[in-house]
Design an enzyme around this catalytic site. Structure first.
Site, short mmCIF file in Angstrom:
data_model
loop_
_atom_site.label_atom_id
_atom_site.label_comp_id
_atom_site.label_asym_id
_atom_site.label_seq_id
_atom_site.Cartn_x
_atom_site.Cartn_y
_atom_site.Cartn_z
N TYR A 95 4.05 -6.18 19.23
CA TYR A 95 4.43 -6.62 17.86
C TYR A 95 4.85 -8.11 17.72
CZ TYR A 95 8.11 -6.86 14.29
OH TYR A 95 9.00 -7.41 13.27
N ASN B 200 0.69 -1.06 0.07
CA ASN B 200 0.07 0.08 0.13
C ASN B 200 0.79 1.34 0.07
OD1 ASN B 200 1.00 0.18 2.60
ND2 ASN B 200 -0.91 0.03 3.64
N THR C 122 9.53 -12.68 13.44
CA THR C 122 10.48 -12.05 14.12
C THR C 122 10.86 -12.52 15.36
OG1 THR C 122 10.74 -10.00 15.57
CG2 THR C 122 8.54 -10.71 15.27
N ALA D 280 3.81 -5.36 7.25
CA ALA D 280 3.46 -5.56 8.44
C ALA D 280 3.74 -4.27 9.29
CB ALA D 280 4.38 -6.80 9.17
N1 LIG Z 1 13.75 -4.82 9.69
C1 LIG Z 1 14.06 -5.65 10.53
O1 LIG Z 1 15.08 -5.56 11.13
C2 LIG Z 1 13.07 -6.96 11.03
C3 LIG Z 1 13.52 -7.80 11.75
C4 LIG Z 1 12.55 -9.01 11.93
C5 LIG Z 1 11.50 -9.00 11.16
N2 LIG Z 1 11.14 -7.92 10.25
C6 LIG Z 1 9.81 -8.23 9.40
O2 LIG Z 1 10.24 -8.29 8.10
C7 LIG Z 1 9.14 -7.63 7.36
C8 LIG Z 1 9.52 -6.57 6.38
O3 LIG Z 1 10.39 -5.41 7.45
P1 LIG Z 1 11.08 -4.38 6.74
O4 LIG Z 1 12.08 -3.48 7.70
O5 LIG Z 1 11.32 -4.35 5.32
O6 LIG Z 1 9.56 -2.91 7.01
P2 LIG Z 1 9.10 -1.84 5.89
O7 LIG Z 1 8.33 -1.19 6.67
O8 LIG Z 1 10.33 -1.43 5.25
O9 LIG Z 1 8.48 -2.66 4.92
C9 LIG Z 1 7.06 -3.20 4.87
C10 LIG Z 1 6.17 -2.65 3.61
O10 LIG Z 1 4.63 -3.37 4.03
C11 LIG Z 1 3.98 -2.36 3.51
N3 LIG Z 1 2.77 -2.44 4.13
C12 LIG Z 1 2.56 -2.45 5.66
N4 LIG Z 1 1.44 -2.62 5.97
C13 LIG Z 1 0.75 -3.02 4.79
C14 LIG Z 1 -0.76 -3.23 4.48
N5 LIG Z 1 -1.50 -3.23 5.33
N6 LIG Z 1 -1.05 -3.67 3.22
C15 LIG Z 1 -0.07 -3.42 1.94
N7 LIG Z 1 1.29 -3.34 2.62
C16 LIG Z 1 1.62 -2.90 3.53
C17 LIG Z 1 4.73 -0.99 3.74
O11 LIG Z 1 4.33 0.11 2.74
C18 LIG Z 1 6.26 -1.42 3.63
O12 LIG Z 1 6.57 -1.11 2.15
C19 LIG Z 1 8.17 -7.07 8.29
O13 LIG Z 1 7.12 -8.29 8.38
C20 LIG Z 1 8.92 -7.23 9.62
O14 LIG Z 1 7.99 -7.50 10.78
C21 LIG Z 1 11.81 -6.99 10.16
#
Ligand SMILES: NC(=O)c1ccc[n+]([C@@H]2O[C@H](COP(=O)([O-])OP(=O)(O)OC[C@H]3O[C@@H](n4cnc5c(N)ncnc54)[C@H](O)[C@@H]3O)[C@@H](O)[C@H]2O)c1
Length: 329
Positions: free
Chosen positions: A141, A32, A117, A75
């Protein structure tokens, strides 16, 4: 395979897209764009601007693109925000996740890799954390990610869904093309780099009286390229029929690094000074968080290639130099 990547315009998703494409899969991004960036999606890759809550848009996308499997990364993932606004996290990480699963069921797409996570473990009793350790999330979370993992298991036994769930702590670094650009930024390595280039006057260190070698918190950093490779590997194993319904930690494979060590490596990599100031501890920050990756290495042969901290920080530094203002909006 034709793979739908939810959250594929975000940080990790952008690199997962690259890895999937390199492995010969077709990718459709569903995002989104509330946190993601159009420019983070590879040219030529379809980007569907849709919300996970939009069941109709989801089913239409799955059918129209003849999707065979999903990598679910969309997420909300800010721990502090989840404590202040748990309703938002239950909606985005549980309700929206179930909407995705139901749309998948409706369209007979029965394979999913989930970005979970290590926050599902809460304050772990031992280090490194193994998949069989107690699950005691200490914030919404972690709780909502765990709720979705449990839904995967129930959907599997009731409807035959095949899944893999990947639990990790700190994604870090950048590929040649894609890096981390969040607003607000809460992750240590981009904050350190932003301080190195003067975008921030000083890096705040939350407490230096923890029981670690230098008193600062010790964490597990995994290069985003290695994370992306693990997602592709999990997907391929899942769809080849060998192993499914498994949960894997993705850890750094070593002892982890303290905040001071990260800053020191960043000083060496960037050649910049990086001023720091110690402020008081944040509530709920455990001294040490390190995950064991033995299971995924043993079962799937995951072979992380960028574990060295200087490679992680170096790649983030290179990316920020080539993208000083992140992605164009
Ligand atoms: N970054 C980290 O260190 C880390 C660690 C553990 C787990 N994670 C998990 O990995 C995933 C990605 O993390 P990230 O750091 O790339 O996050 P991010 O916020 O950069 O990417 C998430 C993407 O999801 C999209 N999004 C969120 N809600 C939405 C919805 N309802 N409908 C459509 N799109 C939606 C956002 O626009 C964004 O582009 C997440 O699920 C996060 O929980 C991340």
């Amino acid at each position: 395979m034709r793979v739908l990547v939810t959250g594929g315009a975000g940080y990790i998703g952008s690199v997962v897209n690259e890895a999937l494409l390199q492995a010969g899969h077709e990718v459709v991004v569903y995002d989104n764009l509330y946190k993601g960036h159009v420019a983070a999606v590879p040219p030529g890759t379809p980007l569907i601007r849709g919300d996970l809550m939009d069941r109709e848009m989801l089913t239409q996308t799955l059918l129209q693109h003849e999707i065979e499997a999903v990598v679910h990364m969309a997420a909300d993932s800010l721990v502090g925000e989840s404590v202040l606004d748990p309703g938002k996290y239950y909606r985005s990480n549980v309700v929206a996740g179930l909407t995705l699963l139901d749309a998948m069921r409706q369209c007979s797409v029965m394979q999913i890799v989930f970005s979970s996570t290590a926050a599902v473990y809460g304050e772990p009793a031992k280090q490194p954390i193994e998949e069989s350790d107690p699950l005691r999330p200490v914030n919404p979370y972690g709780e909502t990610k765990l709720a979705f993992e449990r839904a995967l298991s129930w959907y599997s036994s009731a409807y035959g869904l095949r899944y893999a769930s990947l639990r990790y702590f700190n994604a870090a670094g950048a590929s040649a093309e894609h890096g981390e650009w969040h607003n607000p930024e809460t992750h240590l390595i981009p904050l350190v780099i932003q301080t190195a280039v003067g975008k921030r006057p000083v890096l705040e260190i939350y407490g230096d009286d923890y029981p670690t070698k230098d008193g600062t918190c010790l964490r597990d950093y995994v290069h985003v390229n290695d994370l992306a490779a693990a997602h592709v590997l999990a997907l391929q194993t899942l769809t080849s029929g060998d192993i499914c319904n498994r949960i894997y930690n993705l850890g750094c494979g070593g002892e982890g690094y303290t905040v001071c060590q990260v800053v020191e490596v960043a000083r060496q990599v960037t050649g910049r000074e990086i001023p720091v100031t110690v402020v008081k501890r944040r509530p709920g920050d455990p001294a040490i968080l390190v995950a064991s990756s033995e299971r995924i290495k043993r079962e799937l042969g995951w072979d992380p290639r960028f574990q060295d901290l200087s490679k992680i920080v170096g790649s983030a530094w290179t990316w920020l130099q080539t993208h000083p203002n992140g992605y164009p909006e």
